[in-house]
Design a protein around this motif. Structure first.
Motif, PDB file in Angstrom:
ATOM      1  N   ASP A  80      43.889  29.078  48.116  1.00 63.29           N
ATOM      2  CA  ASP A  80      43.113  28.689  46.952  1.00 63.29           C
ATOM      3  C   ASP A  80      41.599  28.820  47.141  1.00 63.29           C
ATOM      4  OD1 ASP A  80      44.068  27.681  44.289  1.00 63.29           O
ATOM      5  OD2 ASP A  80      42.408  26.295  44.650  1.00 63.29           O
ATOM      6  N   LEU A 127      48.781  38.138  41.490  1.00 69.84           N
ATOM      7  CA  LEU A 127      47.367  37.918  41.170  1.00 69.84           C
ATOM      8  C   LEU A 127      46.845  39.068  40.324  1.00 69.84           C
ATOM      9  CD1 LEU A 127      46.053  37.072  44.744  1.00 69.84           C
ATOM     10  CD2 LEU A 127      46.020  35.512  42.807  1.00 69.84           C
ATOM     11  N   ASP A 128      45.919  38.778  39.440  1.00 71.92           N
ATOM     12  CA  ASP A 128      45.230  39.822  38.699  1.00 71.92           C
ATOM     13  C   ASP A 128      43.915  40.116  39.420  1.00 71.92           C
ATOM     14  OD1 ASP A 128      43.945  41.529  36.975  1.00 71.92           O
ATOM     15  OD2 ASP A 128      43.938  40.150  35.267  1.00 71.92           O
ATOM     16  N   ALA A 169      39.048  29.416  37.687  1.00 75.84           N
ATOM     17  CA  ALA A 169      40.072  29.492  36.651  1.00 75.84           C
ATOM     18  C   ALA A 169      41.064  30.641  36.852  1.00 75.84           C
ATOM     19  CB  ALA A 169      39.402  29.621  35.286  1.00 75.84           C
ATOM     20  N   PHE A 170      41.181  31.175  38.068  1.00 79.11           N
ATOM     21  CA  PHE A 170      42.101  32.300  38.274  1.00 79.11           C
ATOM     22  C   PHE A 170      43.554  31.838  38.126  1.00 79.11           C
ATOM     23  CE2 PHE A 170      41.982  30.543  42.543  1.00 79.11           C
ATOM     24  CZ  PHE A 170      43.277  30.718  43.007  1.00 79.11           C
ATOM     25  N   ASP A 171      44.403  32.765  37.700  1.00 81.93           N
ATOM     26  CA  ASP A 171      45.836  32.503  37.581  1.00 81.93           C
ATOM     27  C   ASP A 171      46.551  33.071  38.803  1.00 81.93           C
ATOM     28  OD1 ASP A 171      45.718  31.285  35.038  1.00 81.93           O
ATOM     29  OD2 ASP A 171      45.715  33.249  34.057  1.00 81.93           O
ATOM     30  N   ALA A 172      47.530  32.367  39.263  1.00 75.95           N
ATOM     31  CA  ALA A 172      48.336  32.842  40.389  1.00 75.95           C
ATOM     32  C   ALA A 172      49.746  32.288  40.251  1.00 75.95           C
ATOM     33  CB  ALA A 172      47.736  32.412  41.719  1.00 75.95           C
ATOM     34  N   THR A 173      50.703  33.104  40.601  1.00 79.61           N
ATOM     35  CA  THR A 173      52.097  32.675  40.676  1.00 79.61           C
ATOM     36  C   THR A 173      52.629  33.188  42.003  1.00 79.61           C
ATOM     37  OG1 THR A 173      52.383  32.822  38.283  1.00 79.61           O
ATOM     38  CG2 THR A 173      54.386  32.856  39.617  1.00 79.61           C
ATOM     39  N   SER A 185      39.409  31.340  44.929  1.00 76.27           N
ATOM     40  CA  SER A 185      38.478  30.780  43.943  1.00 76.27           C
ATOM     41  C   SER A 185      37.042  31.194  44.226  1.00 76.27           C
ATOM     42  CB  SER A 185      38.606  29.254  43.867  1.00 76.27           C
ATOM     43  OG  SER A 185      38.246  28.652  45.080  1.00 76.27           O
TER      44      SER A 185
END
Length: 156
Positions: A71, A108-109, A81-85, A75
């Motif tokens: 993280d 991740l994008d 505010a990044f998205d992660a799965t 970050s």
């Protein structure tokens, strides 16, 4: 002001105390996992709605640990505010009752980064996970597990 100071001191003290973990039987092959911080998780056989199996919890612990470990470097580069799965899978070897392999896929994008920046970030993230993901490190190293019995200790 005194109330804020007292609340802050109480929060700090609670954060430094070790968390106690336990499970309580709630039915046939059903338990509730609890922590001294007030968290709960339902644990049961596969197919029970709303509950995790122990193997699923193991996999989620691994993915969660990887995410938490990654993280800060993510970050710093991508913003808060990044998205992660993180998807995790692995079939059990039922003959030996082990998971011989667990596979994680970190989604991740990184489309806003050039190829060199992506590679640097992914190396940094992998290093962070390898260094501080306690769950992953424990699984890779193997852990000694002990079991003792406290007979007649349950309050009736």
């Amino acid at each position: 002001m005194a109330d804020q100071t007292t609340a802050s001191a109480t929060t700090t003290a609670a954060a430094t105390e070790p968390t106690t973990l336990w499970v309580e039987r709630t039915g046939t092959r059903a338990y509730t996992g609890r922590s001294s911080r007030g968290a709960e998780v339902l644990i049961a056989s596969q197919g029970v709605p709303g509950a995790f199996t122990p193997g699923e919890l193991l996999k989620i612990a691994l993915a969660g640990c990887s995410g938490l470990s990654a993280d800060f470097p993510l970050s710093r580069k991508l913003g808060d505010a990044f998205d992660a799965t993180i998807r995790v899978s692995g079939d059990a070897d039922r003959d030996n009752e082990v998971y011989p392999q667990l596979d994680e896929v970190f989604e991740l994008d990184l489309s806003e980064l050039d190829e060199e920046a992506r590679e640097r970030l992914l190396v940094t993230v992998q290093r962070a996970i390898d260094k501080v993901c306690t769950v992953g490190r424990t699984l890779k190293a193997g852990a000694k597990v002990t079991l003792t019995f406290d007979i007649d200790a349950i309050d009736a």
